[in-house]
Design a protein around this motif. Structure first.
Motif, PDB file in Angstrom:
ATOM      1  N   LEU A 128       0.854  -1.186   0.000  1.00 54.84           N
ATOM      2  CA  LEU A 128       0.000   0.000   0.000  1.00 54.84           C
ATOM      3  C   LEU A 128       0.884   1.228   0.000  1.00 54.84           C
ATOM      4  O   LEU A 128       1.969   1.236   0.577  1.00 54.84           O
ATOM      5  CB  LEU A 128      -0.889   0.023   1.250  1.00 54.84           C
ATOM      6  CG  LEU A 128      -1.901  -1.091   1.402  1.00 54.84           C
ATOM      7  CD1 LEU A 128      -2.596  -0.986   2.749  1.00 54.84           C
ATOM      8  CD2 LEU A 128      -2.920  -1.033   0.283  1.00 54.84           C
ATOM      9  N   SER A 129       0.390   2.271  -0.604  1.00 63.47           N
ATOM     10  CA  SER A 129       1.098   3.529  -0.630  1.00 63.47           C
ATOM     11  C   SER A 129       0.092   4.638  -0.361  1.00 63.47           C
ATOM     12  O   SER A 129      -0.955   4.703  -1.006  1.00 63.47           O
ATOM     13  CB  SER A 129       1.744   3.710  -2.002  1.00 63.47           C
ATOM     14  OG  SER A 129       2.345   4.975  -2.083  1.00 63.47           O
ATOM     15  N   VAL A 130       0.411   5.494   0.583  1.00 69.35           N
ATOM     16  CA  VAL A 130      -0.460   6.631   0.895  1.00 69.35           C
ATOM     17  C   VAL A 130      -0.152   7.736  -0.104  1.00 69.35           C
ATOM     18  O   VAL A 130       0.983   8.225  -0.182  1.00 69.35           O
ATOM     19  CB  VAL A 130      -0.233   7.119   2.344  1.00 69.35           C
ATOM     20  CG1 VAL A 130      -1.069   8.357   2.633  1.00 69.35           C
ATOM     21  CG2 VAL A 130      -0.533   6.014   3.330  1.00 69.35           C
ATOM     22  N   GLN A 131      -1.149   8.140  -0.875  1.00 71.23           N
ATOM     23  CA  GLN A 131      -0.965   9.151  -1.919  1.00 71.23           C
ATOM     24  C   GLN A 131      -1.379  10.548  -1.470  1.00 71.23           C
ATOM     25  O   GLN A 131      -0.866  11.530  -1.977  1.00 71.23           O
ATOM     26  CB  GLN A 131      -1.762   8.756  -3.170  1.00 71.23           C
ATOM     27  CG  GLN A 131      -1.350   7.423  -3.752  1.00 71.23           C
ATOM     28  CD  GLN A 131       0.106   7.388  -4.187  1.00 71.23           C
ATOM     29  OE1 GLN A 131       0.595   8.315  -4.807  1.00 71.23           O
ATOM     30  NE2 GLN A 131       0.814   6.325  -3.816  1.00 71.23           N
ATOM     31  N   LYS A 132      -2.321  10.623  -0.525  1.00 72.12           N
ATOM     32  CA  LYS A 132      -2.747  11.928  -0.034  1.00 72.12           C
ATOM     33  C   LYS A 132      -3.202  11.780   1.429  1.00 72.12           C
ATOM     34  O   LYS A 132      -3.551  10.704   1.882  1.00 72.12           O
ATOM     35  CB  LYS A 132      -3.856  12.523  -0.900  1.00 72.12           C
ATOM     36  CG  LYS A 132      -5.145  11.740  -0.895  1.00 72.12           C
ATOM     37  CD  LYS A 132      -6.183  12.408  -1.797  1.00 72.12           C
ATOM     38  CE  LYS A 132      -7.496  11.657  -1.695  1.00 72.12           C
ATOM     39  NZ  LYS A 132      -8.563  12.302  -2.407  1.00 72.12           N
ATOM     40  N   LYS A 133      -3.204  12.895   2.125  1.00 75.33           N
ATOM     41  CA  LYS A 133      -3.580  12.936   3.534  1.00 75.33           C
ATOM     42  C   LYS A 133      -5.031  12.505   3.722  1.00 75.33           C
ATOM     43  O   LYS A 133      -5.902  12.839   2.921  1.00 75.33           O
ATOM     44  CB  LYS A 133      -3.405  14.356   4.046  1.00 75.33           C
ATOM     45  CG  LYS A 133      -3.946  14.597   5.438  1.00 75.33           C
ATOM     46  CD  LYS A 133      -3.804  16.060   5.812  1.00 75.33           C
ATOM     47  CE  LYS A 133      -4.629  16.390   7.029  1.00 75.33           C
ATOM     48  NZ  LYS A 133      -4.485  17.780   7.443  1.00 75.33           N
ATOM     49  N   PHE A 134      -5.268  11.731   4.788  1.00 73.71           N
ATOM     50  CA  PHE A 134      -6.648  11.473   5.198  1.00 73.71           C
ATOM     51  C   PHE A 134      -6.704  11.370   6.716  1.00 73.71           C
ATOM     52  O   PHE A 134      -5.707  11.111   7.377  1.00 73.71           O
ATOM     53  CB  PHE A 134      -7.248  10.236   4.513  1.00 73.71           C
ATOM     54  CG  PHE A 134      -6.651   8.928   4.903  1.00 73.71           C
ATOM     55  CD1 PHE A 134      -7.181   8.179   5.955  1.00 73.71           C
ATOM     56  CD2 PHE A 134      -5.562   8.413   4.219  1.00 73.71           C
ATOM     57  CE1 PHE A 134      -6.634   6.960   6.298  1.00 73.71           C
ATOM     58  CE2 PHE A 134      -5.014   7.191   4.563  1.00 73.71           C
ATOM     59  CZ  PHE A 134      -5.553   6.461   5.607  1.00 73.71           C
ATOM     60  N   GLU A 157      -4.461  10.671  11.803  1.00 74.50           N
ATOM     61  CA  GLU A 157      -4.148  11.414  10.591  1.00 74.50           C
ATOM     62  C   GLU A 157      -3.054  10.655   9.856  1.00 74.50           C
ATOM     63  O   GLU A 157      -2.037  10.284  10.445  1.00 74.50           O
ATOM     64  CB  GLU A 157      -3.660  12.814  10.960  1.00 74.50           C
ATOM     65  CG  GLU A 157      -3.360  13.693   9.786  1.00 74.50           C
ATOM     66  CD  GLU A 157      -2.969  15.102  10.220  1.00 74.50           C
ATOM     67  OE1 GLU A 157      -3.184  16.024   9.430  1.00 74.50           O
ATOM     68  OE2 GLU A 157      -2.448  15.282  11.336  1.00 74.50           O
ATOM     69  N   VAL A 158      -3.266  10.389   8.580  1.00 75.73           N
ATOM     70  CA  VAL A 158      -2.317   9.632   7.769  1.00 75.73           C
ATOM     71  C   VAL A 158      -1.819  10.532   6.639  1.00 75.73           C
ATOM     72  O   VAL A 158      -2.620  11.134   5.928  1.00 75.73           O
ATOM     73  CB  VAL A 158      -2.973   8.359   7.190  1.00 75.73           C
ATOM     74  CG1 VAL A 158      -1.989   7.576   6.351  1.00 75.73           C
ATOM     75  CG2 VAL A 158      -3.532   7.497   8.312  1.00 75.73           C
ATOM     76  N   PRO A 160       1.256  11.071   3.391  1.00 77.82           N
ATOM     77  CA  PRO A 160       2.263  10.414   2.544  1.00 77.82           C
ATOM     78  C   PRO A 160       3.665  10.682   3.100  1.00 77.82           C
ATOM     79  O   PRO A 160       3.930  11.763   3.633  1.00 77.82           O
ATOM     80  CB  PRO A 160       2.096  11.093   1.189  1.00 77.82           C
ATOM     81  CG  PRO A 160       0.849  11.878   1.249  1.00 77.82           C
ATOM     82  CD  PRO A 160       0.526  12.112   2.681  1.00 77.82           C
ATOM     83  N   TYR A 161       4.518   9.709   3.002  1.00 73.92           N
ATOM     84  CA  TYR A 161       5.913   9.857   3.403  1.00 73.92           C
ATOM     85  C   TYR A 161       6.721   8.993   2.449  1.00 73.92           C
ATOM     86  O   TYR A 161       7.023   7.839   2.747  1.00 73.92           O
ATOM     87  CB  TYR A 161       6.098   9.433   4.859  1.00 73.92           C
ATOM     88  CG  TYR A 161       7.384   9.928   5.474  1.00 73.92           C
ATOM     89  CD1 TYR A 161       7.521  11.267   5.851  1.00 73.92           C
ATOM     90  CD2 TYR A 161       8.455   9.074   5.681  1.00 73.92           C
ATOM     91  CE1 TYR A 161       8.688  11.721   6.416  1.00 73.92           C
ATOM     92  CE2 TYR A 161       9.626   9.531   6.252  1.00 73.92           C
ATOM     93  CZ  TYR A 161       9.744  10.858   6.620  1.00 73.92           C
ATOM     94  OH  TYR A 161      10.904  11.323   7.183  1.00 73.92           O
TER      95      TYR A 161
END
Length: 176
Positions: A128-134, A157-158, A160-161
């Motif tokens: 998985l890759s976080v593409q934008k804040k959620f 709060e998640v 991207p890094y």
């Protein structure tokens, strides 16, 4: 990255944190692309509950999974251990609906799974890759808010890094 399972079956037992019942768990190696699945061996037809987000079920401020009437709760320490060890494929038998609390940490699960040996499989691991804040927020009813008198803050709060995993956690309790 390749998928992983354990080399041999492991077992552990302990008391359920919420239920106080003794629970026995058997973790089996599984074939490629099997995923992590929980099997309720105490129920008729031994239903299997895959560890999929669509099976997430809210219960007692813990990570709970359910399909129909079959559920399994307090899975967070076990599942986080699987993530830390990059285990993709396991069949987990439980004789009750709750995971044992063990010593309150993930360490007993980590030690048991490491001692079983980690086996690399041929299939490519899914990531998985976080593409934008959620932000995920917990919703409280008006009755709960009246009882605790202050508006509670419960959220994750998640962000991207890129290229790395960075986890930061802060818990603040406000008491009346």
């Amino acid at each position: 990255m390749r998928q992983h399972t354990i080399n041999k079956t492991v077992e552990f037992s302990g008391i359920g944190l919420h239920s106080g019942k003794n629970v026995h768990v058997i973790v089996h190696p599984a074939e490629e692309n099997f995923g992590i699945r929980f099997r309720r061996i105490d129920l008729p037809n031994q239903p299997i509950i895959p560890a999929y987000i669509e099976n997430l079920h809210s219960k007692m401020r813990c990570t709970s999974l359910a399909i129909g009437d079959a559920n399994i709760f307090t899975t967070e320490h076990f599942l986080s251990t699987c993530m830390a060890l990059q285990l993709d494929n396991l069949l987990v038998d439980l004789d009750y609906s709750e995971f044992p609390g063990m010593d309150g940490s993930a360490l007993p699960f980590l030690e048991s799974l490491q001692n079983a040996g980690i086996v690399e499989q041929d299939a490519e691991a899914k990531g998985l890759s976080v593409q934008k804040k959620f932000v995920a927020k917990e919703r409280f009813s008006k009755n709960v808010l009246k009882k605790i008198m202050r508006k509670p803050i419960a959220y994750i709060e998640v962000l991207p890094y890129p290229g790395k995993l960075w986890l930061e956690y802060e818990m603040i309790y406000t008491l009346p």
